[in-house]
Design a protein around this motif. Structure first.
Motif, PDB file in Angstrom:
ATOM      1  N   VAL A 141       0.823  -1.403  -0.181  1.00  0.00           N
ATOM      2  CA  VAL A 141      -0.035   0.064  -0.150  1.00  0.00           C
ATOM      3  C   VAL A 141       0.914   1.085  -0.014  1.00  0.00           C
ATOM      4  O   VAL A 141       1.825   1.234   0.647  1.00  0.00           O
ATOM      5  CB  VAL A 141      -0.913  -0.046   1.213  1.00  0.00           C
ATOM      6  CG1 VAL A 141      -1.744   1.275   1.443  1.00  0.00           C
ATOM      7  CG2 VAL A 141      -1.718  -1.259   1.256  1.00  0.00           C
ATOM      8  N   PRO A 142       0.659   2.221  -0.849  1.00  0.00           N
ATOM      9  CA  PRO A 142       1.315   3.529  -0.958  1.00  0.00           C
ATOM     10  C   PRO A 142       1.064   4.360   0.372  1.00  0.00           C
ATOM     11  O   PRO A 142       0.444   5.402   0.239  1.00  0.00           O
ATOM     12  CB  PRO A 142       1.153   4.219  -2.016  1.00  0.00           C
ATOM     13  CG  PRO A 142      -0.212   3.668  -2.466  1.00  0.00           C
ATOM     14  CD  PRO A 142      -0.360   2.376  -1.944  1.00  0.00           C
ATOM     15  N   ALA A 143       1.228   3.930   1.340  1.00  0.00           N
ATOM     16  CA  ALA A 143       0.611   4.309   2.819  1.00  0.00           C
ATOM     17  C   ALA A 143       1.313   5.862   3.033  1.00  0.00           C
ATOM     18  O   ALA A 143       0.652   6.920   3.204  1.00  0.00           O
ATOM     19  CB  ALA A 143       0.807   3.621   3.922  1.00  0.00           C
ATOM     20  N   VAL A 144       2.643   5.630   3.256  1.00  0.00           N
ATOM     21  CA  VAL A 144       3.297   7.083   3.675  1.00  0.00           C
ATOM     22  C   VAL A 144       3.103   8.175   2.654  1.00  0.00           C
ATOM     23  O   VAL A 144       2.822   9.316   2.669  1.00  0.00           O
ATOM     24  CB  VAL A 144       4.900   6.962   3.780  1.00  0.00           C
ATOM     25  CG1 VAL A 144       5.518   8.006   3.964  1.00  0.00           C
ATOM     26  CG2 VAL A 144       4.931   6.050   5.097  1.00  0.00           C
ATOM     27  N   ILE A 145       3.256   7.806   1.240  1.00  0.00           N
ATOM     28  CA  ILE A 145       3.253   8.751   0.197  1.00  0.00           C
ATOM     29  C   ILE A 145       1.723   9.523   0.054  1.00  0.00           C
ATOM     30  O   ILE A 145       1.678  10.412  -0.684  1.00  0.00           O
ATOM     31  CB  ILE A 145       3.935   8.431  -1.154  1.00  0.00           C
ATOM     32  CG1 ILE A 145       3.081   7.166  -1.722  1.00  0.00           C
ATOM     33  CG2 ILE A 145       5.396   8.099  -0.882  1.00  0.00           C
ATOM     34  CD1 ILE A 145       3.861   6.634  -3.080  1.00  0.00           C
ATOM     35  N   SER A 146       0.897   8.451   0.469  1.00  0.00           N
ATOM     36  CA  SER A 146      -0.554   8.952   0.284  1.00  0.00           C
ATOM     37  C   SER A 146      -0.739  10.366   0.790  1.00  0.00           C
ATOM     38  O   SER A 146      -1.724  11.268   0.491  1.00  0.00           O
ATOM     39  CB  SER A 146      -1.692   7.955   1.052  1.00  0.00           C
ATOM     40  OG  SER A 146      -1.361   7.977   2.327  1.00  0.00           O
ATOM     41  N   ARG A 147       0.160  10.634   1.981  1.00  0.00           N
ATOM     42  CA  ARG A 147       0.015  11.921   2.731  1.00  0.00           C
ATOM     43  C   ARG A 147       0.460  13.113   1.940  1.00  0.00           C
ATOM     44  O   ARG A 147      -0.179  14.249   1.929  1.00  0.00           O
ATOM     45  CB  ARG A 147       0.974  12.089   3.936  1.00  0.00           C
ATOM     46  CG  ARG A 147       1.234  12.946   4.677  1.00  0.00           C
ATOM     47  CD  ARG A 147       2.090  12.716   5.799  1.00  0.00           C
ATOM     48  NE  ARG A 147       2.251  14.019   6.618  1.00  0.00           N
ATOM     49  CZ  ARG A 147       1.619  14.322   7.706  1.00  0.00           C
ATOM     50  NH1 ARG A 147       0.492  13.503   7.879  1.00  0.00           N
ATOM     51  NH2 ARG A 147       1.835  15.432   8.587  1.00  0.00           N
ATOM     52  N   TYR A 148       1.045  12.979   0.856  1.00  0.00           N
ATOM     53  CA  TYR A 148       1.389  14.071  -0.092  1.00  0.00           C
ATOM     54  C   TYR A 148       0.912  13.785  -1.339  1.00  0.00           C
ATOM     55  O   TYR A 148       0.586  15.117  -1.896  1.00  0.00           O
ATOM     56  CB  TYR A 148       3.076  13.835  -0.159  1.00  0.00           C
ATOM     57  CG  TYR A 148       3.792  13.594   0.961  1.00  0.00           C
ATOM     58  CD1 TYR A 148       4.097  14.812   1.790  1.00  0.00           C
ATOM     59  CD2 TYR A 148       4.261  12.489   1.416  1.00  0.00           C
ATOM     60  CE1 TYR A 148       4.845  14.760   2.826  1.00  0.00           C
ATOM     61  CE2 TYR A 148       4.847  12.096   2.573  1.00  0.00           C
ATOM     62  CZ  TYR A 148       5.218  13.173   3.337  1.00  0.00           C
ATOM     63  OH  TYR A 148       5.853  13.146   4.452  1.00  0.00           O
ATOM     64  N   ILE A 149       0.302  12.778  -1.950  1.00  0.00           N
ATOM     65  CA  ILE A 149      -0.451  12.584  -3.001  1.00  0.00           C
ATOM     66  C   ILE A 149      -1.793  13.223  -3.099  1.00  0.00           C
ATOM     67  O   ILE A 149      -2.339  13.903  -3.951  1.00  0.00           O
ATOM     68  CB  ILE A 149      -0.157  11.219  -3.689  1.00  0.00           C
ATOM     69  CG1 ILE A 149       1.208  11.090  -4.142  1.00  0.00           C
ATOM     70  CG2 ILE A 149      -0.962  10.962  -5.022  1.00  0.00           C
ATOM     71  CD1 ILE A 149       1.576   9.503  -4.471  1.00  0.00           C
ATOM     72  N   VAL A 150      -2.657  12.589  -2.053  1.00  0.00           N
ATOM     73  CA  VAL A 150      -3.868  12.816  -1.904  1.00  0.00           C
ATOM     74  C   VAL A 150      -4.406  14.377  -1.826  1.00  0.00           C
ATOM     75  O   VAL A 150      -5.359  14.739  -2.716  1.00  0.00           O
ATOM     76  CB  VAL A 150      -4.736  11.979  -1.034  1.00  0.00           C
ATOM     77  CG1 VAL A 150      -6.096  12.384  -0.854  1.00  0.00           C
ATOM     78  CG2 VAL A 150      -4.450  10.511  -1.015  1.00  0.00           C
ATOM     79  N   PRO A 151      -3.757  15.270  -1.264  1.00  0.00           N
ATOM     80  CA  PRO A 151      -4.055  16.592  -1.018  1.00  0.00           C
ATOM     81  C   PRO A 151      -4.052  17.414  -2.328  1.00  0.00           C
ATOM     82  O   PRO A 151      -4.704  18.083  -2.869  1.00  0.00           O
ATOM     83  CB  PRO A 151      -3.269  17.357  -0.011  1.00  0.00           C
ATOM     84  CG  PRO A 151      -2.934  16.002   0.887  1.00  0.00           C
ATOM     85  CD  PRO A 151      -2.647  14.848  -0.123  1.00  0.00           C
ATOM     86  N   ASP A 152      -3.016  16.824  -3.453  1.00  0.00           N
ATOM     87  CA  ASP A 152      -2.850  17.567  -4.544  1.00  0.00           C
ATOM     88  C   ASP A 152      -3.932  16.890  -5.640  1.00  0.00           C
ATOM     89  O   ASP A 152      -4.409  17.719  -6.490  1.00  0.00           O
ATOM     90  CB  ASP A 152      -1.540  17.521  -4.965  1.00  0.00           C
ATOM     91  CG  ASP A 152      -0.367  18.457  -4.285  1.00  0.00           C
ATOM     92  OD1 ASP A 152      -1.131  19.033  -3.212  1.00  0.00           O
ATOM     93  OD2 ASP A 152       0.667  18.635  -4.338  1.00  0.00           O
ATOM     94  N   LEU A 153      -3.997  15.497  -5.648  1.00  0.00           N
ATOM     95  CA  LEU A 153      -4.592  15.099  -6.924  1.00  0.00           C
ATOM     96  C   LEU A 153      -6.141  15.230  -6.542  1.00  0.00           C
ATOM     97  O   LEU A 153      -7.283  15.065  -7.097  1.00  0.00           O
ATOM     98  CB  LEU A 153      -4.265  13.557  -6.913  1.00  0.00           C
ATOM     99  CG  LEU A 153      -3.147  13.479  -7.870  1.00  0.00           C
ATOM    100  CD1 LEU A 153      -3.054  11.801  -8.059  1.00  0.00           C
ATOM    101  CD2 LEU A 153      -3.195  14.144  -9.070  1.00  0.00           C
ATOM    102  N   GLY A 154      -6.630  14.928  -5.038  1.00  0.00           N
ATOM    103  CA  GLY A 154      -7.962  14.746  -4.780  1.00  0.00           C
ATOM    104  C   GLY A 154      -8.146  13.315  -4.558  1.00  0.00           C
ATOM    105  O   GLY A 154      -7.470  12.497  -5.170  1.00  0.00           O
ATOM    106  N   PRO A 155      -9.135  12.981  -3.669  1.00  0.00           N
ATOM    107  CA  PRO A 155      -9.362  11.486  -3.374  1.00  0.00           C
ATOM    108  C   PRO A 155      -9.897  10.622  -4.415  1.00  0.00           C
ATOM    109  O   PRO A 155      -9.523   9.640  -4.527  1.00  0.00           O
ATOM    110  CB  PRO A 155     -10.745  11.585  -2.183  1.00  0.00           C
ATOM    111  CG  PRO A 155     -10.637  12.944  -1.766  1.00  0.00           C
ATOM    112  CD  PRO A 155     -10.011  14.002  -2.966  1.00  0.00           C
ATOM    113  N   MET A 156     -10.627  11.072  -5.715  1.00  0.00           N
ATOM    114  CA  MET A 156     -11.023  10.394  -6.522  1.00  0.00           C
ATOM    115  C   MET A 156      -9.946   9.862  -7.270  1.00  0.00           C
ATOM    116  O   MET A 156      -9.735   8.721  -7.793  1.00  0.00           O
ATOM    117  CB  MET A 156     -12.195  10.970  -7.372  1.00  0.00           C
ATOM    118  CG  MET A 156     -12.722   9.892  -8.724  1.00  0.00           C
ATOM    119  SD  MET A 156     -13.879  10.993  -9.594  1.00  0.00           S
ATOM    120  CE  MET A 156     -12.709  11.735 -10.747  1.00  0.00           C
TER     121      MET A 156
END
Length: 280
Positions: A141-156
């Motif tokens: 699971v890309p657990a740690v990097i989700s912290r940096y990716i989700v805010p910029d890309l958005g959840p969907m």
């Protein structure tokens, strides 16, 4: 140039360039590279001459993520793997000086995370560069990097990228994935030109003001460093703090004076004083 093993650190014309230097392993992040990245960004922050940092890779790849072979072969009970990874990504994301990702080749897994930690993200359309989160194919699971990716890309879009493990080309990232790239250029020559253009723009701006902008955006966007939360850093209080300091800032007084005199500011006197940590 400083002595590192898994990265190259060089300063030229007020710009620090950090090059991931394990081309034989696709610039995969070893524990040593992780520690050296933290050290390199700390060095750039401490150097008053450095105005901005360029992050790139040696050889064909930008970064293929964590080196799973090395990560698993060096167990260290004293090192929390999540904390160690967060410290590396936070060193890039929350560097008070602007960071440019010069994406010279494919970025996979944690390499995508590093791209999203940069303020300015540049990549060429014509050299086979792509982005991919392949963790789910390996049961990860890309657990740690989700912290940096989700805010910029958005959840969907983040769910799509993480669940499908699909390759996203530079053209697709630029044209169909808002929040992914700053700019997609034609080729590697244009990539270097774009890096030079952005570093020129950044070097023309007030250093402490840029640090405050980065910190303020992190607070407002929910992308605070690990260990900080909205409870400990109130967004409105951050606005008031930055605005109050700006009114008393010698940078602001000088910048306004130069604007009124129709002169381009020379921030070198402010740079040589060093960059204090932004406090909001």
């Amino acid at each position: 140039m400083s002595a590192y093993n898994d990265i190259i650190y060089a300063v030229s014309a007020d710009i620090a360039t950090v090059t991931l230097n394990r081309p034989q392993r696709g610039n995969a992040i070893s524990p040593r590279m992780r520690d050296e990245l933290i050290q390199a960004f700390e060095q750039a922050v401490a150097d008053p001459v450095v105005r901005a940092v360029v992050l790139t890779g040696a050889g064909r790849y930008f970064c293929t993520g964590m080196d799973l072979a090395q990560t698993g072969s060096r167990p260290d009970a004293a090192v929390d793997p999540v904390d160690a990874a967060l410290r590396m990504f936070d060193a890039v994301r929350h560097c008070p000086k602007p960071v440019i990702a010069r994406v010279n080749g494919p970025a996979v897994g944690g390499g995508v995370g590093l791209v999203f930690c940069a303020d300015i993200r540049l990549a060429p359309r014509s050299t086979g560069v792509y982005f991919r989160l392949a963790e789910v194919e390996r049961g990860l699971v890309p657990a740690v990097i989700s912290r940096y990716i989700v805010p910029d890309l958005g959840p969907m879009r983040a769910r799509q990228l993480m669940l499908t493990a699909e390759r996203v080309t530079v053209a697709d990232a630029a044209d169909h994935w808002p929040g992914f790239l700053t700019s997609a250029v034609a080729d590697e020559k244009a990539l270097d030109a774009a890096v030079a253009e952005y570093t020129h723009m950044l070097c023309g701006n007030a250093p402490q003001a840029m640090a405050d902008v980065k910190r303020l955006v992190a607070v407002q966007g929910g992308g605070l460093p690990s260990g900080e939360t909205a409870v400990t850093t109130d967004a409105l209080a951050a606005v008031r703090s930055v605005f109050s300091r700006m009114l008393q800032s010698k940078e602001a007084a000088y910048g306004i004076g130069e604007f009124m005199a129709k002169r381009r500011p020379d921030w070198s006197a402010f740079v040589t004083r060093g960059l204090p940590k932004s406090k909001l």
